[in-house]
Design a protein around this motif. Structure first.
Motif, mmCIF file in Angstrom:
data_model
loop_
_atom_site.group_PDB
_atom_site.id
_atom_site.type_symbol
_atom_site.label_atom_id
_atom_site.label_comp_id
_atom_site.label_asym_id
_atom_site.label_seq_id
_atom_site.Cartn_x
_atom_site.Cartn_y
_atom_site.Cartn_z
ATOM 1 N N GLY A 201 1.089 -1.370 0.003
ATOM 2 C CA GLY A 201 0.049 -0.105 -0.067
ATOM 3 C C GLY A 201 0.476 1.275 0.329
ATOM 4 O O GLY A 201 2.406 1.393 -0.525
ATOM 5 N N PRO A 202 -0.061 2.727 0.308
ATOM 6 C CA PRO A 202 1.044 3.637 0.181
ATOM 7 C C PRO A 202 2.083 4.213 0.963
ATOM 8 O O PRO A 202 1.979 2.686 2.475
ATOM 9 N N VAL A 203 3.098 4.016 0.766
ATOM 10 C CA VAL A 203 4.530 4.376 1.125
ATOM 11 C C VAL A 203 4.531 5.667 2.264
ATOM 12 O O VAL A 203 4.056 6.911 1.824
ATOM 13 N N GLN A 204 5.316 5.877 3.278
ATOM 14 C CA GLN A 204 4.954 7.326 4.061
ATOM 15 C C GLN A 204 5.864 7.583 3.371
ATOM 16 O O GLN A 204 7.738 7.876 3.029
ATOM 17 N N TYR A 205 5.772 9.183 3.328
ATOM 18 C CA TYR A 205 6.390 9.787 2.114
ATOM 19 C C TYR A 205 7.435 10.992 3.085
ATOM 20 O O TYR A 205 8.375 10.603 2.591
ATOM 21 N N MET A 206 6.998 10.860 3.778
ATOM 22 C CA MET A 206 8.017 11.569 5.029
ATOM 23 C C MET A 206 9.434 10.872 5.176
ATOM 24 O O MET A 206 10.846 11.690 5.055
ATOM 25 N N GLU A 207 9.177 9.855 4.717
ATOM 26 C CA GLU A 207 10.462 8.207 5.215
ATOM 27 C C GLU A 207 11.326 8.382 3.582
ATOM 28 O O GLU A 207 12.735 8.054 3.860
ATOM 29 N N HIS A 208 10.205 8.798 2.979
ATOM 30 C CA HIS A 208 10.818 7.973 1.057
ATOM 31 C C HIS A 208 10.398 9.436 0.570
ATOM 32 O O HIS A 208 10.980 9.379 -1.110
ATOM 33 N N LYS A 209 11.121 10.259 0.538
ATOM 34 C CA LYS A 209 10.833 11.871 0.276
ATOM 35 C C LYS A 209 11.338 11.256 -1.210
ATOM 36 O O LYS A 209 10.737 11.853 -2.340
ATOM 37 N N GLU A 210 12.764 11.293 -1.036
ATOM 38 C CA GLU A 210 13.585 11.793 -2.514
ATOM 39 C C GLU A 210 13.143 10.098 -3.877
ATOM 40 O O GLU A 210 13.051 11.111 -4.218
ATOM 41 N N ALA A 211 12.873 9.636 -2.613
ATOM 42 C CA ALA A 211 12.838 8.440 -3.999
ATOM 43 C C ALA A 211 10.908 8.858 -4.582
ATOM 44 O O ALA A 211 11.426 8.521 -5.596
ATOM 45 N N LEU A 212 10.519 8.797 -3.303
ATOM 46 C CA LEU A 212 9.540 9.690 -5.055
ATOM 47 C C LEU A 212 9.429 10.732 -5.468
ATOM 48 O O LEU A 212 8.392 10.187 -6.417
ATOM 49 N N LEU A 213 9.943 11.822 -4.857
ATOM 50 C CA LEU A 213 9.359 12.563 -5.689
ATOM 51 C C LEU A 213 10.445 12.085 -6.773
ATOM 52 O O LEU A 213 10.079 12.343 -8.015
ATOM 53 N N GLU A 214 11.304 11.282 -6.894
ATOM 54 C CA GLU A 214 12.099 11.471 -8.314
ATOM 55 C C GLU A 214 11.421 10.192 -9.040
ATOM 56 O O GLU A 214 11.447 10.241 -10.267
ATOM 57 N N ALA A 215 10.341 9.384 -8.421
ATOM 58 C CA ALA A 215 9.726 8.719 -8.903
ATOM 59 C C ALA A 215 8.407 9.465 -9.984
ATOM 60 O O ALA A 215 8.285 9.249 -11.696
ATOM 61 N N LEU A 216 8.139 10.375 -9.353
ATOM 62 C CA LEU A 216 6.668 11.664 -9.395
ATOM 63 C C LEU A 216 7.462 12.359 -10.646
ATOM 64 O O LEU A 216 7.265 12.484 -12.016
ATOM 65 N N GLU A 217 9.029 12.397 -11.012
ATOM 66 C CA GLU A 217 9.308 13.302 -11.741
ATOM 67 C C GLU A 217 9.700 11.905 -12.835
ATOM 68 O O GLU A 217 9.407 12.725 -13.947
ATOM 69 N N ASN A 218 10.312 11.261 -12.340
ATOM 70 C CA ASN A 218 10.378 10.064 -13.504
ATOM 71 C C ASN A 218 9.329 10.415 -14.690
ATOM 72 O O ASN A 218 9.082 9.622 -16.359
ATOM 73 N N LEU A 219 7.753 10.368 -13.857
ATOM 74 C CA LEU A 219 7.016 9.910 -14.346
ATOM 75 C C LEU A 219 5.994 11.405 -14.940
ATOM 76 O O LEU A 219 5.055 11.367 -15.818
ATOM 77 N N GLY A 220 6.760 12.980 -15.314
ATOM 78 C CA GLY A 220 6.378 13.769 -16.018
ATOM 79 C C GLY A 220 5.355 14.871 -14.606
ATOM 80 O O GLY A 220 4.565 15.099 -15.302
ATOM 81 N N TRP A 221 5.557 14.390 -13.462
ATOM 82 C CA TRP A 221 4.881 14.830 -12.161
ATOM 83 C C TRP A 221 3.160 14.536 -13.540
ATOM 84 O O TRP A 221 2.518 15.773 -13.453
ATOM 85 N N PRO A 222 2.527 13.662 -12.677
ATOM 86 C CA PRO A 222 0.776 13.652 -12.979
ATOM 87 C C PRO A 222 0.268 13.777 -11.875
ATOM 88 O O PRO A 222 -0.728 14.250 -11.972
ATOM 89 N N ILE A 223 1.167 14.564 -10.526
ATOM 90 C CA ILE A 223 0.716 15.384 -10.173
ATOM 91 C C ILE A 223 1.200 17.119 -9.945
ATOM 92 O O ILE A 223 2.337 16.782 -9.747
ATOM 93 N N SER A 224 0.447 17.556 -9.511
ATOM 94 C CA SER A 224 1.348 19.240 -9.526
ATOM 95 C C SER A 224 1.933 19.144 -8.245
ATOM 96 O O SER A 224 2.390 18.288 -6.748
#
Length: 288
Positions: free
Chosen positions: A70-93
């Motif tokens: 399920g959803p992972v903790q953003y504060m614990e995986h911030k860098e990895a999640l932001l990188e994933a969103l960037e790889n996807l072209g920022w599907p959310i703002s």
């Protein structure tokens, strides 16, 4: 419910600075524990929302990298999640993500400030308690030293036998609570300080009005002067018996006219206690 709304509802007596600092006008009037609990609840709500929004925006491939169902903790995986969103072209703002993150960080800051305030209030209470104790000690020390100022002082002192107060002079302080008084009629008594009242000297006369409680001087014609409790019932301006005479009602319901120098103002408590003591010793005399 927004974080500013929570803060404004819980801390109506607070001043907020531009740096998100809080200064409470009256910290003790605020339930900081309840405030912190609501902030913690808000943090959990923001974290769930942020974690869920990001998780839903990730592709299955990106989700598999975290090896969680399920959803992972953003504060614990911030860098990895932001990188994933960037790889996807920022599907959310990106701004929406940072906005929620800022809310969480602000709430954490407020919780820390509330804890700091609680600690500061605790220290202030302890400090005030210490000052209060210290002040009381100084007052007590001051009271203990009052007897020193009575040395050679003209006073009136209470007789344990009659309950009346007799004029005399302090000759020796025998303890912090008792003094030796040479009376004007020749006797020497040991009298508790609470039953000794300084008179004469440079002490100014206090203003007297109808209803005031006094010790009134009497017995001067026999040369055995003493003072008894009385109540002022008329002042010089309201009677026609002389320009400087006060009319008083003695403890035994006798009316007397006294000059101002023959009256010593006392409290209602001292008046009542003196009347009670006189009645008590007189009753003892009658039964003996």
């Amino acid at each position: 419910m927004s974080l500013p709304f929570i803060v404004s509802q819980i801390l109506p007596l607070a001043h907020f600075s531009n740096k998100k600092g809080i200064t409470l006008i009256n910290p003790q009037a605020v339930n900081l524990d309840a405030y912190k609990q609501k902030l913690e609840k808000a943090i959990k709500s923001y974290e769930r929302r942020l974690n869920l929004v990001i998780w839903r925006a990730l592709s299955q491939e990106e989700r598999d990298k975290f090896k969680e169902d399920g959803p992972v903790q953003y504060m614990e995986h911030k860098e990895a999640l932001l990188e994933a969103l960037e790889n996807l072209g920022w599907p959310i703002s990106y701004e929406d993500v940072i906005l929620l993150e800022d809310e969480i960080l602000a709430a954490l800051t407020y919780i820390q400030q509330a804890s700091d305030l609680q600690e500061a209030v605790k220290k202030e209470i302890e400090k005030n308690a210490e000052l209060h104790i210290s002040k009381n000690k100084k007052v007590q020390i001051g009271r203990d030293k009052v007897f020193v100022t009575f040395k050679s002082q003209k006073v009136i002192a209470r007789s344990d036998i009659t309950g009346f107060y007799y004029p005399g002079t302090v000759t020796k302080n025998i303890s912090p609570t008792c003094t030796l008084v040479d009376l004007s009629h020749g006797e020497t008594w040991i009298v508790p300080l609470k039953f000794v009242i300084p008179v004469g000297g440079a002490m100014p006369y206090t203003y007297l009005q109808v209803g005031d409680y006094v010790f009134a001087r009497t017995g001067t014609q026999t040369g055995n002067c003493y003072y008894v409790p009385a109540i002022v019932i008329a002042t010089p301006k309201s009677v026609n018996v002389g320009a400087k005479l006060y009319t008083v009602l003695m403890f035994d319901n006798r009316k007397e006219h006294c000059v101002r120098s023959g009256l010593i103002k006392i409290s209602q408590t001292k008046y009542a206690f003196s009347c009670q003591y006189i009645r008590m010793v007189q009753k003892v005399d009658y039964t003996m």
